[in-house]
Design an enzyme around this catalytic site. Sequence first.
Site, PDB file in Angstrom:
ATOM      1  CG  ASP A  85      39.307  38.414  50.948  1.00 31.27           C
ATOM      2  OD1 ASP A  85      38.261  38.683  51.584  1.00 31.27           O
ATOM      3  OD2 ASP A  85      39.296  38.172  49.727  1.00 31.27           O
ATOM      4  CG  ASN A 121      41.209  37.343  38.461  1.00 27.58           C
ATOM      5  OD1 ASN A 121      40.521  36.849  39.346  1.00 27.58           O
ATOM      6  ND2 ASN A 121      42.177  38.215  38.695  1.00 27.58           N
ATOM      7  CG  HIS A 130      40.160  36.801  42.756  1.00 29.25           C
ATOM      8  ND1 HIS A 130      40.434  38.098  42.412  1.00 29.25           N
ATOM      9  CD2 HIS A 130      38.943  36.831  43.341  1.00 29.25           C
ATOM     10  CE1 HIS A 130      39.427  38.872  42.787  1.00 29.25           C
ATOM     11  NE2 HIS A 130      38.515  38.129  43.351  1.00 29.25           N
ATOM     12  CD  GLU A 138      43.965  38.981  42.322  1.00 25.32           C
ATOM     13  OE1 GLU A 138      43.280  38.260  41.573  1.00 25.32           O
ATOM     14  OE2 GLU A 138      43.600  40.120  42.675  1.00 25.32           O
TER      15      GLU A 138
HETATM   16  C1  GLP Z   1      36.432  40.059  45.645  1.00 25.00           C
HETATM   17  C2  GLP Z   1      36.732  39.219  46.906  1.00 25.00           C
HETATM   18  C3  GLP Z   1      36.390  37.764  46.716  1.00 25.00           C
HETATM   19  C4  GLP Z   1      35.048  37.674  46.011  1.00 25.00           C
HETATM   20  C5  GLP Z   1      35.187  38.181  44.600  1.00 25.00           C
HETATM   21  C6  GLP Z   1      33.889  38.196  43.805  1.00 25.00           C
HETATM   22  O1  GLP Z   1      37.532  40.736  45.139  1.00 25.00           O
HETATM   23  N1  GLP Z   1      38.044  39.322  47.432  1.00 25.00           N
HETATM   24  O2  GLP Z   1      36.382  37.103  47.975  1.00 25.00           O
HETATM   25  O3  GLP Z   1      34.609  36.346  45.982  1.00 25.00           O
HETATM   26  O4  GLP Z   1      35.858  39.411  44.534  1.00 25.00           O
HETATM   27  O5  GLP Z   1      33.073  39.268  44.157  1.00 25.00           O
HETATM   28  P1  GLP Z   1      31.549  39.380  43.754  1.00 25.00           P
HETATM   29  O6  GLP Z   1      30.811  38.395  44.613  1.00 25.00           O
HETATM   30  O7  GLP Z   1      31.177  40.789  44.063  1.00 25.00           O
HETATM   31  O8  GLP Z   1      31.442  39.024  42.312  1.00 25.00           O
END
Ligand code: GLP
Length: 245
Positions: free
Chosen positions: A71, A140, A142, A147
Amino acid sequence: MHKNITIIVAEDYETMSHKAAEIFAESITANPNKSFGFATGATPVGMYKNLVKLHKQENLDFSGVSTFNLDEYHPLAPDSPQSYRQFMYDNLFSHVNINKNNIFIPDSKAADPHMEAKEYEAKIENKGGIEMQILGIGLNGHIGFNEPNETFDANTRYTPLAKATIESNARHFASAEDVPTNAITMGIRSIMLARHILLLANGVNKATILRDALLGAITPLVPASILQLHQSVTVVIDKEAATLL
Ligand code: GLP
């Protein structure tokens, strides 16, 4: 627990990162000319450090692989410190022998982000699909920027971010108002087409969502729950994230 899901619980973040890098490196070595899916966020940073180490010390060879990131924010300057492109170069791509022509990340400045998403999906297909997809998980549930409530058959697309995600990601920006409101993300369907999934999570704040995703109902309310239906998932987590499994 589903037979297709292997869970590896590591003592701490460091061990988790080391183990995940080992699994990923094995796949690259076995499939030196295939495509691999990358994720951003705090979670995989340690794994990327270990991959750099494996490249420098054990000649782990990235020269033939193609990379597809999950993404990217939109709109955002590609060289902005918060862009996922910048993140990937800082944490991995600048430190290994990946052919820069084989790096694919959705364009954070695309004039037509819907078209960009469509073309991105086609590129993944043209490159033979993804051999192993790294995933983190949002609080959440995702994955990528899929989402809660997004349909499971969604392809790569331009999508608004959930309020919870904007708030959670505000820590990387000057304020919540500076977080882009949209992103281009691989869809759940695109992710499910990867031949193997490597899901990482660490810390006690991920324990509840991991329980919901891996043991709860399969529902679009928890996007990651669809992974229960994937044919090959390896979950590498630390002890804290594993407390409710
Ligand atoms: C972000 C990304 C995800 C990621 C998630 C968790 O918003 N778009 O790809 O896996 O949040 O992030 P973190 O690893 O910092 O907890």
